[in-house]
Design an enzyme around this catalytic site. Sequence first.
Site, PDB file in Angstrom:
ATOM      1  N   GLU A 117     -10.007   0.856  13.313  1.00 32.20           N
ATOM      2  CA  GLU A 117      -8.901   1.495  12.611  1.00 32.20           C
ATOM      3  C   GLU A 117      -8.693   0.844  11.244  1.00 32.20           C
ATOM      4  O   GLU A 117      -8.766  -0.382  11.114  1.00 32.20           O
ATOM      5  CB  GLU A 117      -7.626   1.421  13.450  1.00 32.20           C
ATOM      6  CG  GLU A 117      -7.823   1.983  14.853  1.00 32.20           C
ATOM      7  CD  GLU A 117      -6.546   2.498  15.470  1.00 32.20           C
ATOM      8  OE1 GLU A 117      -5.477   2.367  14.839  1.00 32.20           O
ATOM      9  OE2 GLU A 117      -6.618   3.032  16.597  1.00 32.20           O
TER      10      GLU A 117
ATOM     11  N   GLU B 114      -7.394  -2.904  13.165  1.00 34.30           N
ATOM     12  CA  GLU B 114      -7.703  -3.407  14.497  1.00 34.30           C
ATOM     13  C   GLU B 114      -8.876  -2.624  15.074  1.00 34.30           C
ATOM     14  O   GLU B 114      -9.284  -1.603  14.521  1.00 34.30           O
ATOM     15  CB  GLU B 114      -6.491  -3.252  15.429  1.00 34.30           C
ATOM     16  CG  GLU B 114      -6.092  -1.800  15.678  1.00 34.30           C
ATOM     17  CD  GLU B 114      -4.951  -1.659  16.654  1.00 34.30           C
ATOM     18  OE1 GLU B 114      -4.509  -2.682  17.214  1.00 34.30           O
ATOM     19  OE2 GLU B 114      -4.493  -0.521  16.863  1.00 34.30           O
TER      20      GLU B 114
ATOM     21  N   HIS C 122      -3.781   6.579   7.810  1.00 39.26           N
ATOM     22  CA  HIS C 122      -4.350   5.871   8.959  1.00 39.26           C
ATOM     23  C   HIS C 122      -5.656   6.591   9.317  1.00 39.26           C
ATOM     24  O   HIS C 122      -5.647   7.702   9.845  1.00 39.26           O
ATOM     25  CB  HIS C 122      -3.360   5.932  10.131  1.00 39.26           C
ATOM     26  CG  HIS C 122      -3.767   5.107  11.310  1.00 39.26           C
ATOM     27  ND1 HIS C 122      -2.909   4.260  11.965  1.00 39.26           N
ATOM     28  CD2 HIS C 122      -4.950   4.989  11.966  1.00 39.26           C
ATOM     29  CE1 HIS C 122      -3.526   3.671  12.965  1.00 39.26           C
ATOM     30  NE2 HIS C 122      -4.777   4.101  12.980  1.00 39.26           N
TER      31      HIS C 122
ATOM     32  N   ASN D   7      -9.966  -0.848  18.747  1.00 33.60           N
ATOM     33  CA  ASN D   7      -9.616  -0.472  20.112  1.00 33.60           C
ATOM     34  C   ASN D   7     -10.902  -0.378  20.930  1.00 33.60           C
ATOM     35  O   ASN D   7     -11.755   0.470  20.661  1.00 33.60           O
ATOM     36  CB  ASN D   7      -8.874   0.867  20.134  1.00 33.60           C
ATOM     37  CG  ASN D   7      -7.438   0.719  19.692  1.00 33.60           C
ATOM     38  OD1 ASN D   7      -6.680  -0.041  20.274  1.00 33.60           O
ATOM     39  ND2 ASN D   7      -7.064   1.428  18.643  1.00 33.60           N
TER      40      ASN D   7
ATOM     41  N   ARG E  36     -12.077   0.831  23.605  1.00 32.82           N
ATOM     42  CA  ARG E  36     -11.957   1.822  24.668  1.00 32.82           C
ATOM     43  C   ARG E  36     -12.098   3.209  24.055  1.00 32.82           C
ATOM     44  O   ARG E  36     -12.201   3.363  22.845  1.00 32.82           O
ATOM     45  CB  ARG E  36     -10.582   1.705  25.343  1.00 32.82           C
ATOM     46  CG  ARG E  36      -9.435   1.809  24.347  1.00 32.82           C
ATOM     47  CD  ARG E  36      -8.076   1.687  24.998  1.00 32.82           C
ATOM     48  NE  ARG E  36      -7.005   1.549  24.034  1.00 32.82           N
ATOM     49  CZ  ARG E  36      -6.448   2.537  23.358  1.00 32.82           C
ATOM     50  NH1 ARG E  36      -6.898   3.774  23.530  1.00 32.82           N
ATOM     51  NH2 ARG E  36      -5.465   2.321  22.505  1.00 32.82           N
TER      52      ARG E  36
ATOM     53  N   VAL F 175      -7.137   8.419  23.019  1.00 30.35           N
ATOM     54  CA  VAL F 175      -6.510   9.693  23.366  1.00 30.35           C
ATOM     55  C   VAL F 175      -7.092  10.832  22.527  1.00 30.35           C
ATOM     56  O   VAL F 175      -7.293  11.946  23.004  1.00 30.35           O
ATOM     57  CB  VAL F 175      -4.980   9.606  23.173  1.00 30.35           C
ATOM     58  CG1 VAL F 175      -4.330  10.979  23.313  1.00 30.35           C
ATOM     59  CG2 VAL F 175      -4.375   8.624  24.175  1.00 30.35           C
TER      60      VAL F 175
ATOM     61  N   ILE G 224       0.861  -1.177   0.000  1.00 29.27           N
ATOM     62  CA  ILE G 224       0.000   0.000   0.000  1.00 29.27           C
ATOM     63  C   ILE G 224       0.900   1.231   0.000  1.00 29.27           C
ATOM     64  O   ILE G 224       1.623   1.469   0.967  1.00 29.27           O
ATOM     65  CB  ILE G 224      -0.943   0.015   1.219  1.00 29.27           C
ATOM     66  CG1 ILE G 224      -1.831  -1.229   1.231  1.00 29.27           C
ATOM     67  CG2 ILE G 224      -1.798   1.277   1.211  1.00 29.27           C
ATOM     68  CD1 ILE G 224      -2.731  -1.318   2.443  1.00 29.27           C
TER      69      ILE G 224
END
Length: 230
Positions: free
Chosen positions: A74, A87, A7, A89, A91, A94, A2
Site C-alpha cells: 500500500e 504498509e 491511497h 498486507n 494476505r 477484501v 501530502i
Amino acid sequence: LIERPRHIEIQVLADEHGHCVSLGERDCSVQRRHQKVIEEAPSAVVSDDLRRRMGEAAVRLAQSAAYTNAGTIEFLLDEEQNFYFLEMNTRLQVEHPVTELVTGYDLVHLQIRIAAGEPLPFAQDDIHLRGHAIECRVYAEDPANGFMPSPGRITRLLQPGGPGIREDCGIYEGWVVPMDYDPMLSKLIAFAPTREMAIARMLRALDEYVIGGIRTNLGLFRRILRYPDF
C-alpha cells in the site's frame, strides 16, 4: 504534508521459486473513518509509467522479505505522482475481485497453487489489464448517524445481477446481522470496458439492490458515484 493524497495499492503474487509479479494497482481513496468503502482497478490517475514504477517497487519490497503468497503493498500517492510506502498486507484483501476482473486471473486459485509449491504459471510480461472494475463494500450501518452499525434481521432481500455485475456475499432474507463482527454484508462489483460504463453498471445494480429491516450504505454509494468529483 501530502495534500490531496490518494491511497493506491499494488497486488503482488510470489511463489516459492523466486518469481514475483505485480498485477496492477487498486485505487482505494474513497474511505470512511480510514476504512475503504469503494475500490477501483485500474486507478483513474495512474499512468502506464507510474504503474510500472510502483509495480517494480512493490516486487522489490516483497522479494527483499523473501515473501511468498498473495500480498498487497500500500502506498500514498501525492499530486505530483510521488508515492510513499504505507504498509504491506500479507494476505488476500477484501477488494481482490477488482484485480481478478481486470487481469482475468483467479487470485484464490493462484494462492492455493503457490501454497502447494507450484511456480507461477505466468511472467510479468504476460499480465495485461483490460476494462475497469469498481467494488462497493455494502455495510449494515447508518451513514446519516456517524456510520453507526445497524444490526438486526434482514426482512427483505433483492440482489442485483446482469451483465458485468458480481456479488460476493453470504447473507439471506431472514438472517440476523449480529453486533459482534464487522458490519460488512457483501461486496458488489461492476466490470465494464470503461470507467464510465462501470459506474453506470454499478448505479443500475445499486438501484436494484434492496436490503430491508436494517440500515445500509447503499444510498451513500449512489450519491458518491453521481458526485462530479468522483
